[in-house]
Write an enzyme that holds these catalytic residues in place. Structure first.
Site, PDB file in Angstrom:
ATOM      1  CB  CYS A   2     -23.283  10.919  20.461  1.00  0.00           C
ATOM      2  SG  CYS A   2     -23.175  10.089  19.047  1.00  0.00           S
ATOM      3  NE  ARG A  27     -22.407   9.218  26.506  1.00  0.00           N
ATOM      4  CZ  ARG A  27     -22.903   8.125  27.003  1.00  0.00           C
ATOM      5  NH1 ARG A  27     -22.542   7.623  27.954  1.00  0.00           N
ATOM      6  NH2 ARG A  27     -23.805   7.363  26.342  1.00  0.00           N
ATOM      7  CD1 TRP A  74     -16.448   7.241  18.713  1.00  0.00           C
ATOM      8  CD2 TRP A  74     -18.333   6.081  17.856  1.00  0.00           C
ATOM      9  NE1 TRP A  74     -15.966   6.152  18.274  1.00  0.00           N
ATOM     10  CE2 TRP A  74     -17.033   5.505  17.919  1.00  0.00           C
ATOM     11  CE3 TRP A  74     -19.543   5.667  17.459  1.00  0.00           C
ATOM     12  CZ2 TRP A  74     -17.038   3.992  17.480  1.00  0.00           C
ATOM     13  CZ3 TRP A  74     -19.673   4.195  16.899  1.00  0.00           C
ATOM     14  CH2 TRP A  74     -18.218   3.468  17.026  1.00  0.00           C
ATOM     15  CG  ASN A 100     -26.116   8.178  22.356  1.00  0.00           C
ATOM     16  OD1 ASN A 100     -25.533   7.679  21.561  1.00  0.00           O
ATOM     17  ND2 ASN A 100     -26.090   8.034  23.689  1.00  0.00           N
ATOM     18  N   GLY A 101     -27.499   7.336  19.535  1.00  0.00           N
ATOM     19  CA  GLY A 101     -28.180   6.157  18.846  1.00  0.00           C
ATOM     20  C   GLY A 101     -28.147   5.832  17.360  1.00  0.00           C
ATOM     21  CD  GLU A 483      -7.827  -5.832  29.307  1.00  0.00           C
ATOM     22  OE1 GLU A 483      -8.609  -6.050  28.236  1.00  0.00           O
ATOM     23  OE2 GLU A 483      -7.978  -4.658  29.669  1.00  0.00           O
ATOM     24  CE  LYS A 487      -7.022  -1.526  28.067  1.00  0.00           C
ATOM     25  NZ  LYS A 487      -8.159  -2.277  28.400  1.00  0.00           N
ATOM     26  CD  GLU A 490      -8.803   0.160  24.325  1.00  0.00           C
ATOM     27  OE1 GLU A 490      -9.944   0.443  23.983  1.00  0.00           O
ATOM     28  OE2 GLU A 490      -8.431  -0.600  25.782  1.00  0.00           O
ATOM     29  CG  HIS A 506      -1.227 -25.794  16.388  1.00  0.00           C
ATOM     30  ND1 HIS A 506      -1.071 -27.048  15.943  1.00  0.00           N
ATOM     31  CD2 HIS A 506      -1.384 -25.608  17.613  1.00  0.00           C
ATOM     32  CE1 HIS A 506      -1.130 -27.693  16.870  1.00  0.00           C
ATOM     33  NE2 HIS A 506      -1.228 -27.119  17.850  1.00  0.00           N
ATOM     34  CE  LYS A 605     -14.828   4.052  30.321  1.00  0.00           C
ATOM     35  NZ  LYS A 605     -13.543   3.158  30.146  1.00  0.00           N
TER      36      LYS A 605
HETATM   37  O1  M6R Z   1     -19.014  -0.631  29.236  1.00  0.00           O
HETATM   38  P1  M6R Z   1     -18.550  -2.040  28.880  1.00  0.00           P
HETATM   39  O2  M6R Z   1     -17.758  -2.558  29.859  1.00  0.00           O
HETATM   40  O3  M6R Z   1     -19.742  -3.067  28.499  1.00  0.00           O
HETATM   41  O4  M6R Z   1     -17.809  -2.000  27.784  1.00  0.00           O
HETATM   42  C1  M6R Z   1     -16.952  -3.246  26.736  1.00  0.00           C
HETATM   43  C2  M6R Z   1     -16.172  -2.712  25.905  1.00  0.00           C
HETATM   44  O5  M6R Z   1     -16.592  -1.691  24.964  1.00  0.00           O
HETATM   45  C3  M6R Z   1     -15.079  -1.976  26.774  1.00  0.00           C
HETATM   46  O6  M6R Z   1     -14.322  -3.042  27.385  1.00  0.00           O
HETATM   47  C4  M6R Z   1     -13.770  -1.549  25.624  1.00  0.00           C
HETATM   48  O7  M6R Z   1     -13.131  -3.019  25.195  1.00  0.00           O
HETATM   49  C5  M6R Z   1     -12.618  -0.794  26.301  1.00  0.00           C
HETATM   50  N1  M6R Z   1     -12.500   0.369  25.390  1.00  0.00           N
HETATM   51  C6  M6R Z   1     -11.389  -1.434  26.420  1.00  0.00           C
HETATM   52  O8  M6R Z   1     -10.310  -0.719  27.203  1.00  0.00           O
END
Ligand code: M6R
Length: 610
Positions: A2, A27, A74, A100-101, A483, A487, A490, A506, A605
């Site tokens: 958050c 955030r 969040w 936050n937490g 990756e 992308k 998400e 498999h 984020k």
């Molecule tokens: O801040 P970080 O690199 O530790 O974050 C790790 C993941 O949460 C982050 O890479 C997440 O998978 C991204 N949204 C991917 O685009």
């Protein structure tokens, strides 16, 4: 997860907080709220949905004052409703908190507050207990009450608290991970969970360390340790510009950050490579003796950073000949990894605040490992908890979907691998020089991908309605496929899968039908023929196959329905370049599907909860 902002001064707390929340919305963005203290009165407004929904509810000039706190949420406990939005307020309406937490023992505290004190709860959140607890302990000293309440809380949290009976200050406290930054500027005192919220006012900030309490007033910021001793802290100077945290003409932060990759890689390399090609990593303290004794390396990370780790493993094993395992941070500490004082753990994190990675790091250190972290945010929790830090100079990454952090992580890991190889004498200077030249060429190659986007847009237009998309590759292409798939899913919400192409037969091949759109990654020269067989297998099951090849080696394109190309480069450099193609593909598909690109649903984020 958050976002928290607080202001104590003489100006408009509402304006300062809204501006801060706007820059922290990445955030968390499912609900938001603000509490204002003015002449001994506390007023709170909250709203579900994006920040603009709240902004529409607070246009009246009466809702303002010199002190206040705000929050963008969040959701973890309870749906993203107005009731569950922060700030949460004590039953008498005198104390408000933003959090936050996660409070792990909130159920016990809640039961006690209901049973022994008759408190009526209005939300489903864990956070609400904090407001009631502080009220329970408050007599005439907010700091004391916050401390007493904090001592009861288990979990990780950053809190900011205001009180109508102590109206001139914000008391904030941080325990176990959740980040908190404070500052003082002409307008007054500020507190926030991330730097962009403070940047319009100052570049010199205080990092509130774990366990510390901050008192923020219009006169300044005071920091105290857990025992209540006043701390002296030098301010950290932020040297990136506010423009770096703004869209500056791009439609989305993600788009801007994709375009920033050539510059970000140049910056990362410039900090670690001398003009004559020496790798400048001596400050990491990785001595020849230490590396000689290193029995194994664990790379620990989440999400995109984990995918960078997969390629880091390949490169370290190839150049330094030290065995490497790559672990997801959320799994690492629960599987009892074999750690000795000869183990090196490399944590990778853009934000440097990801709880899973931070806790894995702490666990590794407790077991005796040395920790090197590859981090983007200077002074972040992971950076500070590590023995050595390699900063990726990507600049602020705001879009939830990570792009420039990933490519700078890759070049950083390549440099680390080479450095280790040279130290261990498992790599010759000539071999290193070849890879360094390759790395230096990556900004120009990425620029070529950015400039040649027409094909990507065409593919996006053809396929954006597909509901099943596969990415498959071999060797170093596997991490790129993973990756690329992350992308896409998400930001577009398409069901996308990544697979090592040899695994298809498999089991997963059962999913291949004529409705499947299949990306065959074919940038690894010595695995070309194997990929060719996979493409044929897919074609035999009527999937629509697009091959991604190097322009100099288009063999696979003939077997596929269509082909796209990246500029010619070595197999090792290909992952750094190819991923940009897929970032753009995901971006254009998301645009065509009308998605919220920078703030996809359910995501945040920085994941500061476990
Ligand atoms: O801040 P970080 O690199 O530790 O974050 C790790 C993941 O949460 C982050 O890479 C997440 O998978 C991204 N949204 C991917 O685009």
């Amino acid at each position: 997860m958050c976002g928290i902002v607080g202001y104590a001064g003489e100006g408009s707390a509402k304006a300062m907080i809204v501006s801060g929340l706007r820059s922290l919305e990445y955030r968390g963005y499912d609900s938001s709220g603000i509490a204002i203290v003015k002449r001994g009165r506390l007023t709170v407004r909250k709203e579900s949905g994006k920040l603009k929904a709240l902004e529409a509810r607070i246009t009246d000039p009466d809702f303002d004052g010199p002190v206040g706190i705000g929050h963008t949420r969040w959701a973890t406990h309870g749906a993203p409703t107005r009731e569950n939005a922060h700030p949460h307020v004590s039953a008498d309406g005198r104390i408000a908190i933003v959090h936050n937490g996660i409070i792990e023992n909130y159920m016990d505290i809640k039961a006690e507050l209901i049973r022994d004190h008759g408190v009526e709860f209005v939300s489903e959140t864990d956070s609400e207990v904090i407001a009631h607890l502080i009220r329970l302990y408050f007599e005439d000293d907010l700091v004391l009450a916050v401390r007493k309440a904090a001592d009861r809380l288990h979990g990780s949290y950053a809190l900011a608290v205001v009180c109508a009976d102590d109206p001139d200050r914000i008391v904030a406290i941080r325990r176990n991970a959740a980040p908190l930054i404070a500052a003082h500027c002409e307008e007054g005192g500020l507190i926030a969970s991330d730097i962009p919220a403070l940047l319009p006012y100052t570049r010199d900030v205080y990092i509130v360390e774990d366990g510390e309490l901050a008192i923020v007033t219009k006169q300044g910021v005071e920091l105290y340790d857990e025992d209540g001793t006043r701390m002296k802290r030098t301010r950290t100077h932020i040297d990136w510009d506010i423009a770096a945290a703004e869209k500056v003409g791009y439609d989305h932060f993600m788009q801007k950050e994709i375009y920033e990759q050539p510059a970000a890689i140049r910056e990362t390399l410039a900090r670690r490579l001398s003009k004559d090609g020496r790798i400048l990593l001596d400050d990491l303290g990785l001595t020849k003796e230490e590396l000689g004794q290193t029995d194994r390396i664990y790379i620990v990370a989440c999400g995109t950073a984990y995918h960078a780790g997969l390629l880091g493993k390949t490169m370290i094993e190839r150049y330094a000949k030290i065995p490497v395992e790559v672990d997801r941070s959320s799994e690492f500490r629960y599987r009892e990894p074999l750690i000795t004082d000869q183990t090196l753990v490399i944590c990778i994190s853009q934000s440097g605040e990801t709880t899973d990675t931070l806790e894995a790091l702490r666990d590794a250190k407790r077991r005796g490992a040395r920790v090197l972290s590859v981090v983007n945010v200077v002074g972040s929790s992971i950076a500070r908890a590590s023995d050595h830090v390699f900063y990726t100079w990507a600049g602020p990454e705001i879009a939830v979907a990570s792009t420039k952090a990933y490519t700078t992580q890759l070049v950083s890991l390549y440099l680390i691998a080479l450095y280790m190889g040279l130290m261990c004498k498992t790599t010759t200077k000539d071999e290193a020089a070849v890879l360094i030249e390759g790395l230096r060429g990556t900004p120009a190659l990425i620029q070529e991908v950015l400039d040649g986007q027409d094909k990507i847009v065409e593919l996006a237009k053809q396929h954006y309605k597909k509901e099943k998309i596969f990415f498959a590759g071999r060797g170093m292409d596997v991490a790129t496929a993973e990756e690329a798939s992350l992308k896409l899913k998400e930001i577009t919400y398409i069901n996308s899968f990544a697979i090592a192409a040899g695994e298809l037969k498999h089991g997963t091949i059962a999913l291949i039908t004529k409705d499947v759109f299949f990306f065959a990654l074919a940038t690894q020269t010595k695995l070309y023929d194997k990929m060719l067989s996979n493409v044929k297998e897919m074609k035999a099951r009527q999937a629509q196959v697009v091959a991604l090849c190097k322009v100099s080696d288009p063999r696979l394109s003939e077997a596929a329905d269509d082909a796209a190309f990246i500029p010619d480069c070595s197999d090792e450099i290909a992952p750094v370049v190819a991923i940009v193609f897929f970032q753009l593909f995901a971006y254009h598909v998301a645009r065509l599907r009308g998605r919220e690109i920078d703030q996809p649903r359910n995501l945040a984020k920085s994941v500061t909860v476990e």
